[in-house]
Design a protein around this motif. Structure first.
Motif, PDB file in Angstrom:
ATOM      1  N   UNK A   1       1.557  -1.130  -0.069  1.00 39.75           N
ATOM      2  CA  UNK A   1       0.164  -0.094  -0.089  1.00 39.75           C
ATOM      3  C   UNK A   1       1.070   1.099   0.192  1.00 39.75           C
ATOM      4  N   UNK A   2       1.749   1.365  -1.323  1.00 34.83           N
ATOM      5  CA  UNK A   2       2.176   2.182  -1.172  1.00 34.83           C
ATOM      6  C   UNK A   2       1.411   4.377  -0.933  1.00 34.83           C
ATOM      7  N   UNK A   3       0.821   4.114  -1.922  1.00 39.67           N
ATOM      8  CA  UNK A   3       0.334   5.377  -2.191  1.00 39.67           C
ATOM      9  C   UNK A   3       0.972   6.175  -2.818  1.00 39.67           C
ATOM     10  N   UNK A   4       1.693   7.596  -2.702  1.00 42.53           N
ATOM     11  CA  UNK A   4       2.567   8.725  -3.363  1.00 42.53           C
ATOM     12  C   UNK A   4       3.957   8.185  -2.695  1.00 42.53           C
ATOM     13  N   UNK A   5       4.634   8.177  -3.699  1.00 41.72           N
ATOM     14  CA  UNK A   5       6.047   7.524  -3.983  1.00 41.72           C
ATOM     15  C   UNK A   5       6.598   8.793  -4.222  1.00 41.72           C
ATOM     16  N   UNK A   6       7.891   9.783  -3.082  1.00 43.23           N
ATOM     17  CA  UNK A   6       8.529  10.305  -4.046  1.00 43.23           C
ATOM     18  C   UNK A   6       9.870  10.139  -3.754  1.00 43.23           C
ATOM     19  N   UNK A   7      10.872  10.542  -4.923  1.00 43.52           N
ATOM     20  CA  UNK A   7      12.534  10.367  -4.731  1.00 43.52           C
ATOM     21  C   UNK A   7      13.309  11.396  -5.814  1.00 43.52           C
ATOM     22  N   UNK A   8      14.274  11.432  -5.341  1.00 49.66           N
ATOM     23  CA  UNK A   8      14.648  11.639  -3.352  1.00 49.66           C
ATOM     24  C   UNK A   8      14.017  12.125  -2.477  1.00 49.66           C
ATOM     25  N   UNK A   9      14.856  12.041  -1.211  1.00 44.48           N
ATOM     26  CA  UNK A   9      13.665  12.423  -0.614  1.00 44.48           C
ATOM     27  C   UNK A   9      14.914  13.486   0.137  1.00 44.48           C
ATOM     28  N   UNK A  10      16.099  13.613  -0.414  1.00 43.60           N
ATOM     29  CA  UNK A  10      16.797  14.930   0.191  1.00 43.60           C
ATOM     30  C   UNK A  10      17.592  15.545  -1.181  1.00 43.60           C
ATOM     31  N   UNK A  11      18.008  16.533  -1.526  1.00 47.04           N
ATOM     32  CA  UNK A  11      18.679  16.472  -2.681  1.00 47.04           C
ATOM     33  C   UNK A  11      19.666  18.565  -2.614  1.00 47.04           C
ATOM     34  N   UNK A  12      21.493  17.861  -2.687  1.00 44.06           N
ATOM     35  CA  UNK A  12      21.808  19.161  -3.009  1.00 44.06           C
ATOM     36  C   UNK A  12      21.870  19.790  -4.614  1.00 44.06           C
ATOM     37  N   UNK A  13      22.266  20.804  -4.757  1.00 46.04           N
ATOM     38  CA  UNK A  13      22.004  20.443  -6.057  1.00 46.04           C
ATOM     39  C   UNK A  13      23.264  22.080  -5.995  1.00 46.04           C
ATOM     40  N   UNK A  14      24.347  22.614  -7.044  1.00 45.47           N
ATOM     41  CA  UNK A  14      25.121  23.704  -7.781  1.00 45.47           C
ATOM     42  C   UNK A  14      23.560  24.702  -8.778  1.00 45.47           C
ATOM     43  N   UNK A  15      24.110  26.184  -8.005  1.00 50.26           N
ATOM     44  CA  UNK A  15      23.040  26.748  -9.397  1.00 50.26           C
ATOM     45  C   UNK A  15      23.595  26.105 -10.366  1.00 50.26           C
ATOM     46  N   UNK A  16      22.466  26.328 -11.863  1.00 48.65           N
ATOM     47  CA  UNK A  16      22.508  25.926 -12.838  1.00 48.65           C
ATOM     48  C   UNK A  16      22.735  24.151 -13.018  1.00 48.65           C
ATOM     49  N   UNK A  17      22.791  23.478 -11.982  1.00 48.67           N
ATOM     50  CA  UNK A  17      22.189  22.338 -12.577  1.00 48.67           C
ATOM     51  C   UNK A  17      21.084  21.668 -13.300  1.00 48.67           C
ATOM     52  N   UNK A  18      21.009  20.853 -13.991  1.00 52.73           N
ATOM     53  CA  UNK A  18      19.689  20.319 -13.633  1.00 52.73           C
ATOM     54  C   UNK A  18      19.273  18.837 -12.537  1.00 52.73           C
ATOM     55  N   UNK A  19      17.742  18.996 -12.656  1.00 50.87           N
ATOM     56  CA  UNK A  19      17.473  17.831 -11.943  1.00 50.87           C
ATOM     57  C   UNK A  19      15.865  16.977 -11.950  1.00 50.87           C
ATOM     58  N   UNK A  20      15.600  15.860 -12.103  1.00 50.49           N
ATOM     59  CA  UNK A  20      14.203  15.436 -12.108  1.00 50.49           C
ATOM     60  C   UNK A  20      14.287  15.419 -10.620  1.00 50.49           C
ATOM     61  N   UNK A  21      12.365  15.664 -10.427  1.00 51.89           N
ATOM     62  CA  UNK A  21      11.819  14.654  -8.710  1.00 51.89           C
ATOM     63  C   UNK A  21      11.300  14.014  -9.719  1.00 51.89           C
ATOM     64  N   UNK A  22      11.085  13.124  -8.939  1.00 55.12           N
ATOM     65  CA  UNK A  22      10.156  12.152  -8.741  1.00 55.12           C
ATOM     66  C   UNK A  22       8.807  11.579  -7.934  1.00 55.12           C
ATOM     67  N   UNK A  23       7.379  11.356  -9.076  1.00 53.66           N
ATOM     68  CA  UNK A  23       6.489  11.128  -7.742  1.00 53.66           C
ATOM     69  C   UNK A  23       5.817   9.800  -8.593  1.00 53.66           C
ATOM     70  N   UNK A  24       5.549   9.009  -8.135  1.00 56.46           N
ATOM     71  CA  UNK A  24       4.944   7.604  -8.581  1.00 56.46           C
ATOM     72  C   UNK A  24       3.867   7.400  -7.612  1.00 56.46           C
ATOM     73  N   UNK A  25       2.715   6.873  -8.104  1.00 55.41           N
ATOM     74  CA  UNK A  25       1.785   6.688  -7.856  1.00 55.41           C
ATOM     75  C   UNK A  25       0.505   5.600  -8.307  1.00 55.41           C
ATOM     76  N   UNK A  26       0.426   5.024  -7.123  1.00 53.80           N
ATOM     77  CA  UNK A  26      -0.034   3.392  -7.202  1.00 53.80           C
ATOM     78  C   UNK A  26      -1.842   3.137  -6.803  1.00 53.80           C
ATOM     79  N   UNK A  27      -2.247   4.070  -7.015  1.00 52.10           N
ATOM     80  CA  UNK A  27      -3.534   4.226  -6.405  1.00 52.10           C
ATOM     81  C   UNK A  27      -4.815   4.279  -8.148  1.00 52.10           C
ATOM     82  N   UNK A  28      -4.041   4.487  -9.194  1.00 53.79           N
ATOM     83  CA  UNK A  28      -5.186   4.970 -10.556  1.00 53.79           C
ATOM     84  C   UNK A  28      -5.515   5.898 -10.310  1.00 53.79           C
ATOM     85  N   UNK A  29      -4.915   6.773  -9.826  1.00 50.91           N
ATOM     86  CA  UNK A  29      -5.799   8.306  -9.882  1.00 50.91           C
ATOM     87  C   UNK A  29      -5.022   9.363 -11.270  1.00 50.91           C
TER      88      UNK A  29
END
Lengths: 113, 116
Positions: A1-29
């Motif tokens: 029963x995971x619900x909504x899962x976000x990764x990562x929990x913590x992240x430190x970036x430098x100005x100008x860097x790019x990244x993707x925050x992940x989000x997944x849900x298993x409730x067919x919303x």
């Protein structure tokens, strides 16, 4: 029963860097949303999606991109991180049935130096 | 312009007493209101909601009151327990048909502390 899962929990970036925050849900919303929480300002809507292939802007969309290729996943992309994007990011999902509450993930704490 | 406001940043009550958290809104198109509870390092969890066609909704120790003419809602917790200590957010949606359910406007939050 995971619900909504976000990764990562913590992240430190430098100005100008790019990244993707992940989000997944298993409730067919159908609905998924991204919010950011800053001190004294509550949660503010960044982008949202009402179904696969459909996205729209929220209150504070600048500097962020989203896509929704599947019902389950709704990633948030920072193309060129700025210190003003230091925040806690929450993903949420809900069914399209009327008046159903959004379910939130536990957040990603992002610091940009 | 903040459409949903929680004017009390914090509230302190004694265990067993009533906690009353307040929220004001300005957008008359809002038709659905929610309260969320948030513990540190966790996401908000849904507590209780109310539709604009009602003026009261009750769920156990939690009751939400809606005064549409005053654009005001409140959350009553009776009796308050130490485990209720958390940040409480009110939120609102509406005005754009079905797609509005994916969009919430939040207040700033109120930190509730319940002392044993």
């Amino acid at each position: 029963n995971a619900g909504v899962t976000q990764t990562p929990k913590f992240q430190v970036l430098k100005t100008g860097q790019s990244m993707t925050l992940q989000c997944a849900q298993d409730m067919n919303h159908e609905y998924m949303s991204w919010y950011r929480q800053d001190p004294g300002m509550g949660l503010r809507l960044i982008h949202y999606s009402v179904g696969a292939g459909i996205t729209d802007q929220g209150e504070v969309p600048n500097g962020y991109n989203v896509s929704r290729s599947t019902t389950e996943d709704f990633p948030l992309r920072l193309l060129s991180a700025a210190p003003s994007q230091t925040s806690v990011y929450f993903c949420a999902s809900s069914t399209r049935l009327g008046n159903q509450p959004q379910h939130f993930g536990d957040g990603t704490r992002l610091s940009i130096l | 312009d903040q459409q949903v406001k929680q004017n009390s940043p914090s509230l302190s009550v004694q265990e067993g007493r009533i906690s009353i958290l307040n929220c004001d809104y300005t957008n008359s198109m809002f038709d659905y209101f929610l309260w969320y509870k948030k513990y540190p390092a966790e996401g908000p969890t849904f507590l209780i909601s109310i539709s604009s066609i009602k003026d009261k909704n009750e769920d156990g120790r939690f009751t939400v009151f809606l005064n549409k003419s005053a654009k005001h809602l409140s959350l009553h917790i009776v009796p308050s327990q130490p485990g209720d200590s958390a940040v409480y957010f009110c939120a609102a949606s509406g005005g754009a048909g079905g797609t509005s359910y994916g969009k919430l406007t939040f207040g700033q939050g109120t930190i509730l502390t319940v002392h044993p």
